[in-house]
Design an enzyme around this catalytic site. Structure first.
Site, PDB file in Angstrom:
ATOM      1  N   LYS A 170      24.811  40.823  38.629  1.00  0.00           N
ATOM      2  CA  LYS A 170      24.809  41.460  39.949  1.00  0.00           C
ATOM      3  C   LYS A 170      26.083  41.083  40.698  1.00  0.00           C
ATOM      4  O   LYS A 170      26.193  39.986  41.245  1.00  0.00           O
ATOM      5  CB  LYS A 170      23.598  40.998  40.772  1.00  0.00           C
ATOM      6  CG  LYS A 170      23.528  41.666  42.127  1.00  0.00           C
ATOM      7  CD  LYS A 170      22.644  40.915  43.100  1.00  0.00           C
ATOM      8  CE  LYS A 170      23.354  40.438  44.334  1.00  0.00           C
ATOM      9  NZ  LYS A 170      24.299  41.319  44.999  1.00  0.00           N
ATOM     10  N   GLU A 245      27.598  27.477  43.295  1.00  0.00           N
ATOM     11  CA  GLU A 245      28.884  27.143  43.908  1.00  0.00           C
ATOM     12  C   GLU A 245      28.897  27.772  45.295  1.00  0.00           C
ATOM     13  O   GLU A 245      28.797  28.993  45.427  1.00  0.00           O
ATOM     14  CB  GLU A 245      30.040  27.715  43.081  1.00  0.00           C
ATOM     15  CG  GLU A 245      30.261  26.996  41.774  1.00  0.00           C
ATOM     16  CD  GLU A 245      30.576  25.519  41.936  1.00  0.00           C
ATOM     17  OE1 GLU A 245      31.042  25.115  43.025  1.00  0.00           O
ATOM     18  OE2 GLU A 245      30.353  24.773  40.978  1.00  0.00           O
ATOM     19  N   CYS A 279      36.647  29.591  48.778  1.00  0.00           N
ATOM     20  CA  CYS A 279      35.835  28.414  49.090  1.00  0.00           C
ATOM     21  C   CYS A 279      36.652  27.146  48.907  1.00  0.00           C
ATOM     22  O   CYS A 279      36.258  26.081  49.355  1.00  0.00           O
ATOM     23  CB  CYS A 279      34.549  28.384  48.277  1.00  0.00           C
ATOM     24  SG  CYS A 279      34.837  28.431  46.536  1.00  0.00           S
ATOM     25  N   GLU A 378      32.163  26.489  57.635  1.00  0.00           N
ATOM     26  CA  GLU A 378      33.118  27.265  56.847  1.00  0.00           C
ATOM     27  C   GLU A 378      33.378  28.599  57.546  1.00  0.00           C
ATOM     28  O   GLU A 378      32.446  29.354  57.819  1.00  0.00           O
ATOM     29  CB  GLU A 378      32.560  27.515  55.445  1.00  0.00           C
ATOM     30  CG  GLU A 378      33.556  28.234  54.559  1.00  0.00           C
ATOM     31  CD  GLU A 378      33.056  28.388  53.127  1.00  0.00           C
ATOM     32  OE1 GLU A 378      31.902  28.809  52.945  1.00  0.00           O
ATOM     33  OE2 GLU A 378      33.835  28.092  52.200  1.00  0.00           O
TER      34      GLU A 378
END
Ligand code: UN1
Length: 476
Positions: A170, A245, A279, A378
């Site tokens: 996906k 992750e 990231c 973040e």
């Protein structure tokens, strides 16, 4: 319209999703079929049916298929790189570079298919042998984000196939074109039907279905922390494996003895290239007192020279933000930072270009404290902060004072400081005089603390997730 791949057939969906170019909102890359729940079930069924056959293929067969994929990606790197830049917004050079990285990943894991590790020991019982072998995990779900539309799919799918797993994939709905091309190449490279299935669609339908189906023995996921937590819970409830992750708030420490040019280069690249949408981005710049002012001055100078524009224009350094939602989030954080008392010394303006797109000038906050939200959360955009540290000791404490632990860097000319930070930084990836982002394809990737969960991705460490260990006691 491009279809999903289920059991070797290209199947249309009841709905479609448009892949829009963030550099030019009038440009639709392509429409893609959206899979419904029944189609996701069919994909899982196909992957389940194909699993024993694929697990039984010889290492040489898997090597051959993966190598063919790697070679085609390399041959078509320019075309696919431009498609990637068009759908995601990173500059063309980075788009092409990412396709080449996907190619290298497939070639690397082609080799790994030939050397799946195992052990042979003598039992403690006389006359008995022990064989420790790795067997494919089975059907795995692969859920990937929009910021690396081909590299992240490659670094999950290539090891899955190399180690004999079958896949239900996906991709992020925002960037289905690169994913579709990768799957199409894999299908033509000789994968049996059902070994790799593509199901484009929203997480709440496609993702949920995969998470809750007992036939899916593990899910490798890269994305947000909130979704990662959902994935972990669903899989833990049925004892399936999770490889997650997630976010980062990666520090780059610049010490007084740093080479200023290298430090500025690392900061500019790490914080702003790929629009800060990594990231591994260096979003917290921690400068010690003796270099702080010079560092900020030089970094702002460098930021002024960054050209923000259409991802496919030759002179673009920084492309657009990926979407309206992401842009809104970035603009919100600019407001939050100002509200918290951070000083915006450069950037932060929405930029007009010839085409309508989500262009945002890279922004730098100074005078920030590590308690501010802009230093804790973040942002995932071209926004960095600078924190002043009195000395290396305080810099290390500040660097580690975060819930995340993906990547962390230090710029210094001192061997002693380099060694101390390499050992002391709490992160899965540590860099010295290099940007915190932009990693190799043949070594492990992953973080500590709230950034990652499960075993490492990439390199030979990837074997851990995609296989299970069988201990065989044999009395001949
Ligand atoms: C890199 O910095 O080269 O989503 C890779 C991300 C990471 C990959 C970063 N999983 O940004």
């Amino acid at each position: 319209m491009r279809a999903n791949l289920i059991a070797g057939e290209w199947v249309e969906g009841a709905a479609t999703v448009a892949d829009v170019n963030p550099s030019d909102l009038s440009d639709v890359v392509e429409e893609f079929a959206v899979a419904d729940e029944a189609q996701v079930d069919a994909a899982i069924e196909a992957a389940t049916a194909a699993a024993p056959g694929w697990a039984a293929t010889s290492p040489a067969e898997r090597f051959a298929v993966l190598e063919r994929v790697g070679l085609e990606l390399e041959t078509r790197a320019t075309e696919l790189g431009e498609q990637l830049s068009r759908e995601e917004g990173k500059p063309k050079g980075e788009g092409v570079g990412e396709v080449l990285r996907a190619s290298q990943l497939f070639k690397f894991f082609a080799g790994e298919a030939l050397r799946v590790p195992g052990e042979h020991l003598r039992s403690v019982r006389p006359g008995v042998d022990v064989d420790i072998v790795r067997e494919p995990l089975g059907v795995v779900g692969v859920i990937t984000p929009w910021n690396f539309p081909i590299a992240i799919p490659a670094w999950k799918i290539a090891p899955a196939l190399a180690y004999g797993c079958t896949v239900v994939f996906k991709p992020a709905e925002m960037v289905p074109a690169s994913a579709w091309s990768l799957v199409e190449i894999c299908a033509r490279a000789g994968l049996p039907d059902g070994v790799l299935n593509l199901v484009i669609g929203p997480g709440r339908v496609v993702g949920e279905r995969m998470l809750n189906d007992p036939r899916v023995r593990g899910v490798s996921f890269t994305g947000s922390q909130a979704t990662g937590a959902r994935v972990a819970q669903a899989l833990a409830a049925r004892f399936a494996k999770a490889q997650l992750e997630m976010g980062g708030k990666n520090p780059l420490v610049v010490l007084d003895d740093a080479d200023l040019e290298i430090a500025v280069d690392c900061a500019a690249q790490g914080a702003f290239f790929q629009t800060g949408q990594r990231c591994t981005a260096s979003s917290r710049l921690i400068a010690s007192a003796g270099i702080h002012d010079r560092f900020v001055e030089e970094l702002v100078e460098r930021m002024r020279s960054l050209r923000v524009g259409h991802a496919l224009a030759d002179d673009t350094d920084v492309g657009p933000v990926v979407s309206a939602d992401q842009l809104e989030q970035d603009l919100d954080y600019l407001t939050v930072g100002r509200g918290e008392g951070a000083e915006l010394v450069h950037g932060g303006a929405r930029l007009e270009r010839e085409t309508e797109g989500y262009f945002l000038e890279p922004a730098l906050f100074v005078g920030t404290s590590n308690e501010m939200r802009v230093n804790r959360e973040e942002i995932f955009g071209p926004i960095a902060t600078v924190i002043r540290a009195t000395d290396p000791d305080e810099a290390l404490v500040l660097a580690n004072d975060t819930e995340f632990g993906l990547s962390a860097g230090v710029c210094t000319t001192s061997l002693a400081h380099a060694a101390r930070f390499r050992d002391g930084l709490q992160a899965g990836i540590v860099t010295v005089n290099l940007p915190t982002a932009g990693v190799d394809f043949h070594v492990p990737f992953g973080g500590t603390k709230a950034s990652s969960s499960g075993s490492r991705e990439q390199g030979r460490y990837a074997v851990e997730f995609f296989t299970t260990v069988k201990t065989a006691y044999v009395r001949p």
